[in-house]
Design an enzyme around this catalytic site. Sequence first.
Site, PDB file in Angstrom:
ATOM      1  N   GLY A   1      30.052  41.906  37.354  1.00  0.00           N
ATOM      2  CA  GLY A   1      31.432  41.460  37.220  1.00  0.00           C
ATOM      3  C   GLY A   1      31.985  40.887  38.507  1.00  0.00           C
ATOM      4  O   GLY A   1      32.490  41.622  39.363  1.00  0.00           O
TER       5      GLY A   1
ATOM      6  N   PRO B   1      40.225  35.677  36.706  1.00  0.00           N
ATOM      7  CA  PRO B   1      41.031  34.527  36.295  1.00  0.00           C
ATOM      8  C   PRO B   1      41.393  33.595  37.447  1.00  0.00           C
ATOM      9  O   PRO B   1      41.480  32.379  37.264  1.00  0.00           O
ATOM     10  CB  PRO B   1      42.284  35.182  35.690  1.00  0.00           C
ATOM     11  CG  PRO B   1      41.796  36.496  35.180  1.00  0.00           C
ATOM     12  CD  PRO B   1      40.758  36.944  36.155  1.00  0.00           C
TER      13      PRO B   1
ATOM     14  N   GLY C   1      37.052  32.265  40.674  1.00  0.00           N
ATOM     15  CA  GLY C   1      35.791  31.819  40.115  1.00  0.00           C
ATOM     16  C   GLY C   1      34.943  31.242  41.221  1.00  0.00           C
ATOM     17  O   GLY C   1      34.207  31.942  41.911  1.00  0.00           O
TER      18      GLY C   1
ATOM     19  N   THR D   1      28.911  38.035  31.501  1.00  0.00           N
ATOM     20  CA  THR D   1      27.802  38.031  30.549  1.00  0.00           C
ATOM     21  C   THR D   1      27.257  39.428  30.331  1.00  0.00           C
ATOM     22  O   THR D   1      27.044  40.184  31.278  1.00  0.00           O
ATOM     23  CB  THR D   1      26.671  37.112  31.058  1.00  0.00           C
ATOM     24  OG1 THR D   1      27.216  35.820  31.325  1.00  0.00           O
ATOM     25  CG2 THR D   1      25.571  36.974  30.022  1.00  0.00           C
TER      26      THR D   1
ATOM     27  N   ARG E   1       9.771   8.684  13.521  1.00  0.00           N
ATOM     28  CA  ARG E   1      10.823   7.792  13.019  1.00  0.00           C
ATOM     29  C   ARG E   1      10.360   6.332  13.060  1.00  0.00           C
ATOM     30  O   ARG E   1       9.932   5.841  14.109  1.00  0.00           O
ATOM     31  CB  ARG E   1      12.071   7.962  13.887  1.00  0.00           C
ATOM     32  CG  ARG E   1      13.221   7.014  13.569  1.00  0.00           C
ATOM     33  CD  ARG E   1      13.830   7.280  12.223  1.00  0.00           C
ATOM     34  NE  ARG E   1      15.113   6.590  12.095  1.00  0.00           N
ATOM     35  CZ  ARG E   1      15.740   6.434  10.938  1.00  0.00           C
ATOM     36  NH1 ARG E   1      15.208   6.928   9.828  1.00  0.00           N
ATOM     37  NH2 ARG E   1      16.898   5.803  10.895  1.00  0.00           N
TER      38      ARG E   1
ATOM     39  N   GLU F   1      27.269  30.382  37.389  1.00  0.00           N
ATOM     40  CA  GLU F   1      26.465  30.652  38.601  1.00  0.00           C
ATOM     41  C   GLU F   1      26.766  29.653  39.712  1.00  0.00           C
ATOM     42  O   GLU F   1      25.885  29.298  40.492  1.00  0.00           O
ATOM     43  CB  GLU F   1      24.968  30.629  38.267  1.00  0.00           C
ATOM     44  CG  GLU F   1      24.476  31.874  37.589  1.00  0.00           C
ATOM     45  CD  GLU F   1      23.995  32.915  38.551  1.00  0.00           C
ATOM     46  OE1 GLU F   1      24.152  32.730  39.779  1.00  0.00           O
ATOM     47  OE2 GLU F   1      23.476  33.939  38.097  1.00  0.00           O
TER      48      GLU F   1
ATOM     49  N   SER G   1      28.372  22.659  39.683  1.00  0.00           N
ATOM     50  CA  SER G   1      27.598  21.623  40.379  1.00  0.00           C
ATOM     51  C   SER G   1      28.257  21.249  41.700  1.00  0.00           C
ATOM     52  O   SER G   1      27.574  20.977  42.695  1.00  0.00           O
ATOM     53  CB  SER G   1      27.470  20.377  39.490  1.00  0.00           C
ATOM     54  OG  SER G   1      26.645  20.644  38.378  1.00  0.00           O
TER      55      SER G   1
END
Length: 380
Positions: free
Chosen positions: A124, A128, A131, A158, A269, A364, A367
């Site tokens: 954890g 909010p 991040g 997660t 295809r 994680e 970018s």
Amino acid sequence: MNFELTKEQEMTRKMVRDFAENVIQPRAVDIDRNAGFPEDIFKEMGKLGLLGIPFPEEYGGAGGDTITYALAVEEIGRVCGSTGLSYAAAVSLGASPIYYFGTEEQKREFLTPLAKGEGLASFGLTEPNAGSDAGGTQTRAELKGDHYVINGEKCWITNAEYARSITVTAVSGKREDGRNIISAFIIPKDTPGMTITSPYEKMGVRGSNTSEIILEDVKVPKENILGDPEKGFKQFLYTLDGGRISIAALAVGIAQASLDRALAYAKERKQFGKSISNFQAIQFKLADMAMEVELARNMVLKSAWLKDEGKNFTKESAYAKLFASETAFRSANQAIQIHGGYGYMREYEVERYLRDAKLLEIGEGTSEIQRLVIARQLGC
């Protein structure tokens, strides 16, 4: 550096591939559609020893290395991004910090059951308002006697709902320069005051459990502080470096799946009297996808090798995570394009790859954060 896999690494990859194709793949569509966490699959993965791959046998693990673990993440991610993400988070973020920084007692109590596959763990960090700015943590831990009392909120965590223990970060004091001291605490599941809910309706990786954690006067013994109380920030930065390898491996799996589907479809295809794989426009797309997948995989292997060798891998894990996650998104997008209108339909699954891949450019470390990490490693 030799990228030739050992016999043990090849055996593990084959074992995980067989399990992924026979057990996970037939349920991947339903896992996504129903946003259901496949708890039974994780129990089977535990019995196979997959949750303990990178941990020593003395703690119930398989005694493998980071390369072996990354190969396992890729194989699972190739068939189901949701299962791959929860697997990566359980090992890299949930269990690994306890192995890296835990006391012997903490490893015996908390790591061993995780490595044996008897449960999952969660990490954890995100809040909010904290991040990408992890230093902005607002959760507080106050020492009162022989316990810490923790108050705060964590989001987008997660596996939390299914975890037997959750490691959370919290401000535990002030440094001499006035900056916050951030420490990490192991909180067992069902500790009074900790409320876990899963209120999110997600775009992708829908079968991976994502939770909100509310901490209200949660009491944990001071023995549950993880590692050096004043180095919690550095500890979770190291944890994130390792986690980026697994997210990169997951991205390679999704990118490979996109390439596999696109190539198979292009051969089947027919347009204008021949397979579309004969058209140069399609060939160039497939060639670019194949090249980028291979480059991403090599980046993952290099960063994993550096970690196993005890060398600095911060820059390389950022390279791998950044390039592989963006490769996964590009590959999924091209797979949809090659499928044409069919690619937009759920039954062909490539649209799921795109939805799953997008999260990997965010979680994680975004970018943008990866580019910042790389720039700092370059001395900027």
